[in-house]
Design a protein around this motif. Sequence first.
Motif, PDB file in Angstrom:
ATOM      1  N   GLY A 292       0.813  -1.203   0.000  1.00  0.00           N
ATOM      2  CA  GLY A 292       0.000   0.000   0.000  1.00  0.00           C
ATOM      3  C   GLY A 292       0.849   1.255   0.000  1.00  0.00           C
ATOM      4  O   GLY A 292       2.053   1.226   0.249  1.00  0.00           O
ATOM      5  N   ARG A 293       0.236   2.384  -0.257  1.00  0.00           N
ATOM      6  CA  ARG A 293       0.945   3.666  -0.215  1.00  0.00           C
ATOM      7  C   ARG A 293       1.404   3.949   1.214  1.00  0.00           C
ATOM      8  O   ARG A 293       0.623   3.846   2.154  1.00  0.00           O
ATOM      9  N   GLY A 294       2.653   4.315   1.353  1.00  0.00           N
ATOM     10  CA  GLY A 294       3.201   4.610   2.661  1.00  0.00           C
ATOM     11  C   GLY A 294       3.514   3.390   3.511  1.00  0.00           C
ATOM     12  O   GLY A 294       3.948   3.529   4.657  1.00  0.00           O
ATOM     13  N   GLU A 295       3.319   2.194   2.961  1.00  0.00           N
ATOM     14  CA  GLU A 295       3.547   0.960   3.714  1.00  0.00           C
ATOM     15  C   GLU A 295       4.952   0.417   3.469  1.00  0.00           C
ATOM     16  O   GLU A 295       5.482   0.497   2.350  1.00  0.00           O
ATOM     17  N   MET A 296       5.545  -0.152   4.512  1.00  0.00           N
ATOM     18  CA  MET A 296       6.831  -0.822   4.382  1.00  0.00           C
ATOM     19  C   MET A 296       6.612  -2.326   4.544  1.00  0.00           C
ATOM     20  O   MET A 296       6.194  -2.791   5.604  1.00  0.00           O
TER      21      MET A 296
ATOM     22  N   ALA B 154       9.088  -2.831   9.503  1.00  0.00           N
ATOM     23  CA  ALA B 154       8.074  -3.301   8.558  1.00  0.00           C
ATOM     24  C   ALA B 154       6.685  -3.284   9.188  1.00  0.00           C
ATOM     25  O   ALA B 154       6.506  -3.669  10.340  1.00  0.00           O
ATOM     26  N   ALA B 155       5.716  -2.847   8.408  1.00  0.00           N
ATOM     27  CA  ALA B 155       4.320  -2.950   8.843  1.00  0.00           C
ATOM     28  C   ALA B 155       3.821  -4.381   8.658  1.00  0.00           C
ATOM     29  O   ALA B 155       3.044  -4.888   9.466  1.00  0.00           O
ATOM     30  N   ARG B 156       4.296  -5.018   7.578  1.00  0.00           N
ATOM     31  CA  ARG B 156       3.962  -6.424   7.323  1.00  0.00           C
ATOM     32  C   ARG B 156       5.215  -7.129   6.840  1.00  0.00           C
ATOM     33  O   ARG B 156       6.132  -6.513   6.313  1.00  0.00           O
ATOM     34  N   VAL B 157       5.206  -8.461   6.994  1.00  0.00           N
ATOM     35  CA  VAL B 157       6.353  -9.282   6.623  1.00  0.00           C
ATOM     36  C   VAL B 157       5.867 -10.480   5.813  1.00  0.00           C
ATOM     37  O   VAL B 157       4.878 -11.130   6.185  1.00  0.00           O
TER      38      VAL B 157
ATOM     39  N   THR C 180       1.727  -9.332  10.353  1.00  0.00           N
ATOM     40  CA  THR C 180       2.444  -8.306  11.106  1.00  0.00           C
ATOM     41  C   THR C 180       3.713  -8.914  11.715  1.00  0.00           C
ATOM     42  O   THR C 180       3.833 -10.150  11.818  1.00  0.00           O
ATOM     43  N   PRO C 181       4.653  -8.076  12.138  1.00  0.00           N
ATOM     44  CA  PRO C 181       5.849  -8.625  12.793  1.00  0.00           C
ATOM     45  C   PRO C 181       5.525  -9.548  13.969  1.00  0.00           C
ATOM     46  O   PRO C 181       6.160 -10.594  14.123  1.00  0.00           O
ATOM     47  N   ASP C 182       4.540  -9.187  14.785  1.00  0.00           N
ATOM     48  CA  ASP C 182       4.178 -10.037  15.921  1.00  0.00           C
ATOM     49  C   ASP C 182       3.657 -11.393  15.458  1.00  0.00           C
ATOM     50  O   ASP C 182       3.990 -12.435  16.033  1.00  0.00           O
TER      51      ASP C 182
END
Length: 258
Positions: free
Chosen positions: A27-31, A212-215, A228-230
């Motif tokens: 997404g826009r602005g997402e890492m 990262a917001a998502r992995v 998510t990282p968690d």
Amino acid sequence: MTLLAVNGLQKSFGGVVAARDVEFTVGRGEMLAVIGPNGAGKSTVFNMVGGQLRPDRGRVLLDGHDITHASPQKRFRRGVGRTFQVAQTFLSMSAAENVQMALISCRRQSGGLWSPARERHREKAVQLLARVGMAEAADIPCSALAYGDVKRVELAIALAGEPKLLLMDEPTAGMAPRERTELMDLTASIADAQGIGVLFTEHDMDVVFGHAARVLVLLRGRIIAAGTPDEIRRNEEVKRAYLGDEHALEAPKGTRPA
């Protein structure tokens, strides 16, 4: 809002399937981080998104436009920036000149230069260097800069194309721990402020889980986990993929909120 959509990518080299039905969005602005053990297919997927490799099957969409078969140069002009595991700069040129060359290229002004290139886009180049904290080094040759500073210059070069999507291949490789955190904090702030989607590969789990917001986790060419990282940290299959090294998946100190 989806910026990058990767649909069913597959790539084989001879009888070896390096990527199998890989699908994800940014997404826009997402890492978004892509991780996995050596040989998992990270580079193959990354290079299919960047245009260095053509997939055997599947599509890559940027802002809804199919760029699956576009060259890296065309992707750059459509808004795909990239940094590399080993920083790609002209060492004999100053930091500003490196950024100026990127500005000349993205404006398609490289042909028929009648005036010295150093006179073109100087002010814009310095502005980009200021954005990455390198304005004071504008006139210093990259060969004389510390490696962490060269990586910042490379980020300014990538930003010269006003990217919608930034691809970062092992962005903190070869950097000291403090430099890694500072570079990724800087990248995250720029991405958030400008709505740039960031797709990066990384071996340093502190960097991954801290920014990262998502992995996505790859193993033998396929995605075995996404979240998510968690969620990734608790995933048993991911722990097994990393040979049971649970310490590599622990939350780092000072983790940024997802």
